[in-house]
Design a protein around this motif. Structure first.
Motif, PDB file in Angstrom:
ATOM      1  N   TYR A  13       2.526 -15.095 -19.370  1.00 27.15           N
ATOM      2  CA  TYR A  13       2.105 -13.758 -18.974  1.00 27.15           C
ATOM      3  C   TYR A  13       0.608 -13.556 -19.211  1.00 27.15           C
ATOM      4  O   TYR A  13       0.115 -12.443 -19.117  1.00 27.15           O
ATOM      5  CB  TYR A  13       2.880 -12.701 -19.777  1.00 27.15           C
ATOM      6  CG  TYR A  13       4.359 -12.698 -19.468  1.00 27.15           C
ATOM      7  CD1 TYR A  13       4.832 -12.077 -18.331  1.00 27.15           C
ATOM      8  CD2 TYR A  13       5.261 -13.324 -20.314  1.00 27.15           C
ATOM      9  CE1 TYR A  13       6.181 -12.070 -18.030  1.00 27.15           C
ATOM     10  CE2 TYR A  13       6.621 -13.326 -20.026  1.00 27.15           C
ATOM     11  CZ  TYR A  13       7.063 -12.691 -18.879  1.00 27.15           C
ATOM     12  OH  TYR A  13       8.392 -12.693 -18.587  1.00 27.15           O
ATOM     13  N   LYS A  14      -0.115 -14.612 -19.564  1.00 30.47           N
ATOM     14  CA  LYS A  14      -1.536 -14.492 -19.895  1.00 30.47           C
ATOM     15  C   LYS A  14      -2.373 -13.988 -18.729  1.00 30.47           C
ATOM     16  O   LYS A  14      -3.403 -13.370 -18.935  1.00 30.47           O
ATOM     17  CB  LYS A  14      -2.093 -15.831 -20.378  1.00 30.47           C
ATOM     18  CG  LYS A  14      -1.504 -16.230 -21.711  1.00 30.47           C
ATOM     19  CD  LYS A  14      -2.116 -17.393 -22.438  1.00 30.47           C
ATOM     20  CE  LYS A  14      -2.618 -18.555 -21.765  1.00 30.47           C
ATOM     21  NZ  LYS A  14      -3.036 -19.653 -22.589  1.00 30.47           N
ATOM     22  N   TRP A  15      -1.933 -14.203 -17.514  1.00 30.96           N
ATOM     23  CA  TRP A  15      -2.714 -13.808 -16.350  1.00 30.96           C
ATOM     24  C   TRP A  15      -2.617 -12.315 -16.056  1.00 30.96           C
ATOM     25  O   TRP A  15      -3.392 -11.759 -15.303  1.00 30.96           O
ATOM     26  CB  TRP A  15      -2.290 -14.608 -15.123  1.00 30.96           C
ATOM     27  CG  TRP A  15      -0.839 -14.436 -14.787  1.00 30.96           C
ATOM     28  CD1 TRP A  15       0.210 -15.123 -15.324  1.00 30.96           C
ATOM     29  CD2 TRP A  15      -0.281 -13.502 -13.866  1.00 30.96           C
ATOM     30  NE1 TRP A  15       1.390 -14.679 -14.774  1.00 30.96           N
ATOM     31  CE2 TRP A  15       1.124 -13.685 -13.873  1.00 30.96           C
ATOM     32  CE3 TRP A  15      -0.817 -12.545 -13.023  1.00 30.96           C
ATOM     33  CZ2 TRP A  15       1.975 -12.937 -13.088  1.00 30.96           C
ATOM     34  CZ3 TRP A  15       0.044 -11.800 -12.236  1.00 30.96           C
ATOM     35  CH2 TRP A  15       1.421 -12.001 -12.278  1.00 30.96           C
ATOM     36  N   ILE A  16      -1.664 -11.616 -16.684  1.00 32.46           N
ATOM     37  CA  ILE A  16      -1.526 -10.168 -16.474  1.00 32.46           C
ATOM     38  C   ILE A  16      -2.486  -9.451 -17.409  1.00 32.46           C
ATOM     39  O   ILE A  16      -2.394  -9.581 -18.623  1.00 32.46           O
ATOM     40  CB  ILE A  16      -0.078  -9.712 -16.745  1.00 32.46           C
ATOM     41  CG1 ILE A  16       0.880 -10.448 -15.824  1.00 32.46           C
ATOM     42  CG2 ILE A  16       0.043  -8.196 -16.592  1.00 32.46           C
ATOM     43  CD1 ILE A  16       2.345 -10.196 -16.127  1.00 32.46           C
ATOM     44  N   LYS A  17      -3.398  -8.696 -16.838  1.00 33.17           N
ATOM     45  CA  LYS A  17      -4.399  -7.984 -17.632  1.00 33.17           C
ATOM     46  C   LYS A  17      -4.010  -6.513 -17.741  1.00 33.17           C
ATOM     47  O   LYS A  17      -3.838  -5.830 -16.744  1.00 33.17           O
ATOM     48  CB  LYS A  17      -5.782  -8.082 -16.985  1.00 33.17           C
ATOM     49  CG  LYS A  17      -6.233  -9.508 -16.718  1.00 33.17           C
ATOM     50  CD  LYS A  17      -6.393 -10.293 -17.990  1.00 33.17           C
ATOM     51  CE  LYS A  17      -6.858 -11.707 -17.685  1.00 33.17           C
ATOM     52  NZ  LYS A  17      -6.591 -12.660 -18.703  1.00 33.17           N
ATOM     53  N   VAL A  18      -3.840  -6.036 -18.969  1.00 31.66           N
ATOM     54  CA  VAL A  18      -3.485  -4.644 -19.224  1.00 31.66           C
ATOM     55  C   VAL A  18      -4.494  -4.073 -20.203  1.00 31.66           C
ATOM     56  O   VAL A  18      -4.753  -4.670 -21.247  1.00 31.66           O
ATOM     57  CB  VAL A  18      -2.057  -4.527 -19.824  1.00 31.66           C
ATOM     58  CG1 VAL A  18      -1.711  -3.081 -20.138  1.00 31.66           C
ATOM     59  CG2 VAL A  18      -1.040  -5.140 -18.892  1.00 31.66           C
ATOM     60  N   LYS A  19      -5.036  -2.900 -19.850  1.00 31.08           N
ATOM     61  CA  LYS A  19      -5.978  -2.255 -20.760  1.00 31.08           C
ATOM     62  C   LYS A  19      -5.245  -1.804 -22.013  1.00 31.08           C
ATOM     63  O   LYS A  19      -4.092  -1.384 -21.965  1.00 31.08           O
ATOM     64  CB  LYS A  19      -6.620  -1.038 -20.090  1.00 31.08           C
ATOM     65  CG  LYS A  19      -7.551  -1.379 -18.971  1.00 31.08           C
ATOM     66  CD  LYS A  19      -8.179  -0.119 -18.414  1.00 31.08           C
ATOM     67  CE  LYS A  19      -9.104  -0.439 -17.263  1.00 31.08           C
ATOM     68  NZ  LYS A  19      -9.681   0.786 -16.670  1.00 31.08           N
ATOM     69  N   LYS A  20      -5.934  -1.882 -23.151  1.00 33.10           N
ATOM     70  CA  LYS A  20      -5.354  -1.465 -24.422  1.00 33.10           C
ATOM     71  C   LYS A  20      -5.168   0.044 -24.405  1.00 33.10           C
ATOM     72  O   LYS A  20      -6.041   0.793 -23.978  1.00 33.10           O
ATOM     73  CB  LYS A  20      -6.280  -1.870 -25.565  1.00 33.10           C
ATOM     74  CG  LYS A  20      -5.779  -1.499 -26.935  1.00 33.10           C
ATOM     75  CD  LYS A  20      -6.694  -2.073 -27.993  1.00 33.10           C
ATOM     76  CE  LYS A  20      -6.444  -1.552 -29.364  1.00 33.10           C
ATOM     77  NZ  LYS A  20      -5.205  -1.835 -29.956  1.00 33.10           N
ATOM     78  N   TYR A  21      -4.015   0.499 -24.854  1.00 28.28           N
ATOM     79  CA  TYR A  21      -3.741   1.930 -24.913  1.00 28.28           C
ATOM     80  C   TYR A  21      -4.507   2.538 -26.069  1.00 28.28           C
ATOM     81  O   TYR A  21      -4.513   2.018 -27.184  1.00 28.28           O
ATOM     82  CB  TYR A  21      -2.242   2.183 -25.079  1.00 28.28           C
ATOM     83  CG  TYR A  21      -1.919   3.640 -25.239  1.00 28.28           C
ATOM     84  CD1 TYR A  21      -1.979   4.504 -24.151  1.00 28.28           C
ATOM     85  CD2 TYR A  21      -1.581   4.173 -26.468  1.00 28.28           C
ATOM     86  CE1 TYR A  21      -1.702   5.848 -24.282  1.00 28.28           C
ATOM     87  CE2 TYR A  21      -1.298   5.513 -26.617  1.00 28.28           C
ATOM     88  CZ  TYR A  21      -1.367   6.342 -25.526  1.00 28.28           C
ATOM     89  OH  TYR A  21      -1.095   7.675 -25.658  1.00 28.28           O
ATOM     90  N   VAL A  22      -5.161   3.678 -25.813  1.00 28.18           N
ATOM     91  CA  VAL A  22      -5.907   4.392 -26.850  1.00 28.18           C
ATOM     92  C   VAL A  22      -5.250   5.752 -27.036  1.00 28.18           C
ATOM     93  O   VAL A  22      -5.190   6.554 -26.102  1.00 28.18           O
ATOM     94  CB  VAL A  22      -7.392   4.565 -26.441  1.00 28.18           C
ATOM     95  CG1 VAL A  22      -8.148   5.338 -27.522  1.00 28.18           C
ATOM     96  CG2 VAL A  22      -8.038   3.217 -26.192  1.00 28.18           C
ATOM     97  N   ASP A  23      -4.753   5.991 -28.232  1.00 28.75           N
ATOM     98  CA  ASP A  23      -4.074   7.248 -28.537  1.00 28.75           C
ATOM     99  C   ASP A  23      -5.097   8.355 -28.768  1.00 28.75           C
ATOM    100  O   ASP A  23      -6.138   8.133 -29.387  1.00 28.75           O
ATOM    101  CB  ASP A  23      -3.208   7.066 -29.785  1.00 28.75           C
ATOM    102  CG  ASP A  23      -2.299   8.251 -30.032  1.00 28.75           C
ATOM    103  OD1 ASP A  23      -1.966   8.966 -29.072  1.00 28.75           O
ATOM    104  OD2 ASP A  23      -1.932   8.457 -31.199  1.00 28.75           O
ATOM    105  N   ASP A  24      -4.809   9.548 -28.273  1.00 34.09           N
ATOM    106  CA  ASP A  24      -5.685  10.709 -28.454  1.00 34.09           C
ATOM    107  C   ASP A  24      -4.980  11.671 -29.405  1.00 34.09           C
ATOM    108  O   ASP A  24      -4.062  12.397 -29.016  1.00 34.09           O
ATOM    109  CB  ASP A  24      -5.946  11.374 -27.097  1.00 34.09           C
ATOM    110  CG  ASP A  24      -6.917  12.533 -27.185  1.00 34.09           C
ATOM    111  OD1 ASP A  24      -7.294  12.931 -28.312  1.00 34.09           O
ATOM    112  OD2 ASP A  24      -7.308  13.042 -26.116  1.00 34.09           O
ATOM    113  N   ALA A  25      -5.409  11.685 -30.656  1.00 30.33           N
ATOM    114  CA  ALA A  25      -4.746  12.481 -31.693  1.00 30.33           C
ATOM    115  C   ALA A  25      -4.931  13.983 -31.495  1.00 30.33           C
ATOM    116  O   ALA A  25      -4.234  14.778 -32.132  1.00 30.33           O
ATOM    117  CB  ALA A  25      -5.256  12.076 -33.065  1.00 30.33           C
ATOM    118  N   SER A  26      -5.820  14.402 -30.612  1.00 30.66           N
ATOM    119  CA  SER A  26      -6.047  15.833 -30.413  1.00 30.66           C
ATOM    120  C   SER A  26      -4.994  16.465 -29.499  1.00 30.66           C
ATOM    121  O   SER A  26      -4.919  17.679 -29.388  1.00 30.66           O
ATOM    122  CB  SER A  26      -7.441  16.067 -29.821  1.00 30.66           C
ATOM    123  OG  SER A  26      -7.507  15.557 -28.494  1.00 30.66           O
TER     124      SER A  26
END
Length: 40
Positions: A13-26
């Motif tokens: 699955y290395k070829w699948i590029k997914v952006k890292k999820y960034v949580d918004d605590a607000s």
């Protein structure tokens, strides 16, 4: 395309590029949950 590249695509699955999820605590927990669901 090299045999190694073909192997990587077909067997990993290395070829699948997914952006890292960034949580918004607000945000509220409902909004945070919905954003996480959209990401996945």
């Amino acid at each position: 395309m090299t045999p190694e590249e073909k192997n990587e695509i077909s067997e990993t699955y290395k070829w699948i590029k997914v952006k890292k999820y960034v949580d918004d605590a607000s945000l509220t927990w409902e909004e945070r949950y919905n954003k996480l669901e959209e990401h996945h």
